[in-house]
Write a protein that holds these residues in place. Structure first.
Motif, PDB file in Angstrom:
ATOM      1  N   THR A  75      32.596  11.754  -5.336  1.00 34.27           N
ATOM      2  CA  THR A  75      30.710  11.098  -4.426  1.00 34.27           C
ATOM      3  C   THR A  75      30.454  12.076  -3.696  1.00 34.27           C
ATOM      4  OG1 THR A  75      32.055   8.818  -4.808  1.00 34.27           O
ATOM      5  CG2 THR A  75      30.447   9.681  -2.622  1.00 34.27           C
ATOM      6  N   TYR A 130      30.623   8.840 -25.269  1.00 29.42           N
ATOM      7  CA  TYR A 130      30.775   7.586 -24.386  1.00 29.42           C
ATOM      8  C   TYR A 130      31.342   6.548 -25.763  1.00 29.42           C
ATOM      9  CZ  TYR A 130      27.414   9.602 -20.663  1.00 29.42           C
ATOM     10  OH  TYR A 130      26.666  10.285 -19.873  1.00 29.42           O
ATOM     11  N   LEU A 155      28.581  12.893 -11.846  1.00 24.70           N
ATOM     12  CA  LEU A 155      27.622  11.016 -11.661  1.00 24.70           C
ATOM     13  C   LEU A 155      28.790  10.828 -12.595  1.00 24.70           C
ATOM     14  CD1 LEU A 155      23.989  10.986 -11.956  1.00 24.70           C
ATOM     15  CD2 LEU A 155      25.655  10.559  -9.645  1.00 24.70           C
ATOM     16  N   THR A 156      29.100  11.146 -13.719  1.00 17.45           N
ATOM     17  CA  THR A 156      30.279  10.915 -14.816  1.00 17.45           C
ATOM     18  C   THR A 156      31.473  12.148 -15.147  1.00 17.45           C
ATOM     19  OG1 THR A 156      30.400   9.904 -16.793  1.00 17.45           O
ATOM     20  CG2 THR A 156      28.643  11.415 -16.703  1.00 17.45           C
ATOM     21  N   PHE A 182      19.895  15.116  -6.907  1.00 20.92           N
ATOM     22  CA  PHE A 182      19.124  15.086  -8.339  1.00 20.92           C
ATOM     23  C   PHE A 182      17.503  14.549  -7.359  1.00 20.92           C
ATOM     24  CE2 PHE A 182      23.463  13.983  -9.444  1.00 20.92           C
ATOM     25  CZ  PHE A 182      23.871  14.627 -10.844  1.00 20.92           C
ATOM     26  N   HIS A 204      24.437  15.231 -15.811  1.00 22.06           N
ATOM     27  CA  HIS A 204      25.160  14.080 -14.674  1.00 22.06           C
ATOM     28  C   HIS A 204      26.303  14.430 -15.150  1.00 22.06           C
ATOM     29  CE1 HIS A 204      22.267  10.847 -16.785  1.00 22.06           C
ATOM     30  NE2 HIS A 204      22.286  11.481 -15.503  1.00 22.06           N
ATOM     31  N   ARG A 226      28.285  14.708  -5.359  1.00 18.35           N
ATOM     32  CA  ARG A 226      27.319  14.700  -4.474  1.00 18.35           C
ATOM     33  C   ARG A 226      26.743  14.407  -3.994  1.00 18.35           C
ATOM     34  NH1 ARG A 226      29.034  10.458  -8.281  1.00 18.35           N
ATOM     35  NH2 ARG A 226      29.081   9.109  -6.772  1.00 18.35           N
TER      36      ARG A 226
END
Ligand SMILES: Nc1ncnc2c1ncn2[C@@H]1O[C@H](COP(=O)(O)OP(=O)(O)OP(=O)(O)O)[C@@H](O)[C@H]1O
Ligand SMILES: [Mg+2]
Lengths: 227, 352
Positions: A83, A16, A59-60, A92, A54, A86
């Protein structure tokens, strides 16, 4: 490494960047999860457990390494493809329930079906899941009228209603007392045993971790051991 | 709360547009109706009659009435003298018998005809605006007048006084502003106009009632169209700004919810669609409220200035107002919608 697994992670890195500072959240994770497994993940705060979820959940994106979920290679995925992942492949559940506050429990579940484009197809799974929840009579209440345990069960129902290949639960009992925790953990166990739902669960609680077939220990962005 | 405030803020310019449109329609219809209320088929005006609304400048000799009355097909001729007071009101001087004959007579709701030279007949709208009744006195043109009667509206003017008195006050003794002609048969209108034009020459405008009423419409009042577009433009800007701010606030407030929807697989377009939908709902709500408030504006005008200002409810403009609002709402949704769609789901879920 077993490439037949539903989740295959090898040498996964995640960095990150916050301003000029780089945070190494994951430093080479290798993990293989078989279909139908119930895996508990434990480790100190900041060890990268959530980050791993994640990435697996789309999500990342990963920074480096290989990640494959239900046959999809995540490293090369675009945002739109994540997307889709997910929507179709993962469900989740979060520590903070994360229900939509203005919708009833039933509508919270319906939203997930709507997003997945399933809202018009009658699905026996929907009825089965609602039955498993054990809160059939409270489905028309909004989240703030439900107890934490009830909210979390609704969140789990929402996560599995579209039959995801994997369920990722990040400290699902973190905000619950022991009685409610047990109800939630039993629900996860039932889903795993009755529907063969693959479950990955992060927890800080050893009793909760014991629900998993296996426990993965993480430390400093790596997997330290399996028990 | 946020939605109600947005409805109100969007509703205000909608009301503004509808009121403006309603006023122009109302004023024009009222003018036309009052002209027709004279019962005349033809109007002969003085040369200086500057505009259709204010008949100031009176250059018609009084003798014209008799002359015009004797023309073929002309049944009656009635000369009037007008004096503008606070726009758009005028005081109209009439020979009561002559005018009543042409217009079919006054319908008195209170009192009756002039009894003295300082008597005034007003219609019920002006009576309501001035809060006066028959028998009472009011000040008009810095003069005191006794109200001899109150009549129903729709007869050329809201205010009538004896023509001699008005001519004297205006230092225009012997002059008329216009002469109204009633024919034996309205079919003869063009024949009579042709004949009169020949006899009177080009100095005196001669109009049929139809020509007179059609002269005053939305398209030929100078600047009205442009003004309407300016107000519409203001409405668009306000609607855009309100929706943009309101939805931006909503998006910030619901950062977590957006994160939840994204974690469930909601695509960027899905999120954008939600923001757009809510913006359009704000636009619809604002338009409905604006329409309701335009009825309120009409009520206020009815109650406080019934004679000076008339407002019509112009329902044909409701869909236009809705389209204007929806367009600005959709524009306003763009920035908040895109910023919501671009939220990082992890950050959004971590948002307190
Ligand atoms: N979005 C982010 N931006 C920057 N740094 C992040 C972000 N998410 C996580 N980190 C950092 O990455 C590291 C791993 O965080 P992570 O949330 O995965 O830990 P965790 O094991 O889930 O901890 P906890 O048990 O407290 O939930 C931490 O140092 C954290 O500060
Ligand atoms: Mg965590």
């Amino acid at each position: 490494m077993n490439d037949d697994g539903i989740i295959t992670v090898s040498d996964l890195h995640k960095v990150y960047r916050v301003g000029k500072i780089e945070v190494q959240a994951l430093r080479g994770v290798d993990l293989n999860v078989d279909r139908g497994e119930f895996l508990s993940i434990v480790g100190p705060s900041g060890s990268g457990k959530s980050t791993l979820f994640h990435i697996i959940g789309g999500l990342t994106p990963p920074s480096a390494g290989r990640v494959s979920v239900d046959g999809h290679d995540l490293a090369s995925m675009t945002g739109a493809e994540r997307t889709r992942l997910r929507k179709k492949t993962v469900g989740f559940v979060f520590q903070r329930f994360n229900l939509l506050p203005n919708l009833t429990a039933r509508d919270n579940i319906a939203v997930a079906r709507h997003i997945a484009g399933m809202d018009n197809k009658p699905d026996p799974r929907f009825a089965e899941v609602l039955e498993l929840l054990g809160i059939a009579r409270r489905l028309d209440h909004k989240p703030n009228a439900l107890s934490g345990g009830e909210q979390q069960r609704v969140a789990i129902a929402r996560a599995v209603v579209n039959r995801p290949a994997i369920l990722l639960a990040d400290e699902p009992t973190g905000n619950l007392d022991s009685e409610n925790s047990e109800a939630v953990l039993e629900l996860l166990k039932d889903l795993n045993e009755e529907f063969g739902q693959t479950v990955l669960m992060i927890t800080h609680n050893p009793d909760a971790a014991a629900y998993g077939h296996q426990v993965v220990h993480m430390r400093d962005g790596r997997i330290a051991e399996f028990t | 709360m946020r939605s109600l405030l947005s409805f109100l803020l969007i509703g205000v310019p909608v009301t503004l547009i509808l009121t403006l449109v309603g006023l122009t329609h109302g004023m024009i219809e009222d003018f036309q109706e009052r002209q027709r209320g004279t019962g005349a088929d033809i109007v002969v005006r003085g040369t200086n009659a500057a505009s259709a609304i204010t008949f100031s400048g009176s250059t018609l000799p009084e003798g014209f009435t008799g002359f015009l009355g004797k023309q073929p097909h002309v049944e009656y001729a009635a000369g009037v003298f007008t004096h503008p007071i606070e726009l758009p009101l005028t005081v109209t001087g009439i020979d009561l018998n002559q005018f009543a004959k042409m217009s079919g007579g006054f319908n008195y709701t209170e009192g009756g005809p002039f009894q003295g030279s300082r008597d005034m007949i007003i219609d019920r709208y002006y009576a309501a605006q001035r809060h006066v009744h028959a028998g009472e006195s009011i000040q008009v043109m810095n003069q005191s007048w006794r109200i001899s009667g109150v009549i129903d509206g729709g007869k050329l003017s809201h205010i009538f006084v004896p023509i001699r008195e008005l001519q004297k006050l205006d230092s225009s003794t012997g002059k008329l502003s216009q002469v109204f002609l009633k024919l034996d048969d309205p079919k003869n209108t063009s024949t009579v106009i042709k004949d009169l034009k020949q006899k009177l020459g080009p100095d005196y405008p001669i109009l049929s009632m139809e020509e007179l009423t059609s002269m005053v419409n939305v398209n030929n009042i100078a600047g009205l169209k442009e003004f309407t577009w300016v107000v519409v433009g203001i409405g668009v800007v306000i609607g855009f700004a309100v929706v943009c701010l309101s939805m931006y606030m909503a998006v910030l407030q619901r950062t977590r919810e957006i994160g939840i929807l994204k974690s469930l697989g909601g695509s960027d377009q899905f999120i954008l669609g939600i923001v757009l939908l809510e913006s359009l709902l704000l636009g619809v709500g604002g338009t409905v409220l604006g329409i309701l408030m335009s009825f309120g504006a009409k009520w206020l005008i009815r109650t406080f200035v019934p004679a000076s200002i008339q407002m019509a409810i112009v329902a044909e403009w409701w869909p236009i107002a809705l389209a204007i609002t929806l367009a600005s709402a959709a524009l306003g949704a763009l920035y908040p919608g895109l910023s919501a769609a671009r939220h990082d789901p992890i950050d959004a879920l971590a948002y307190e």
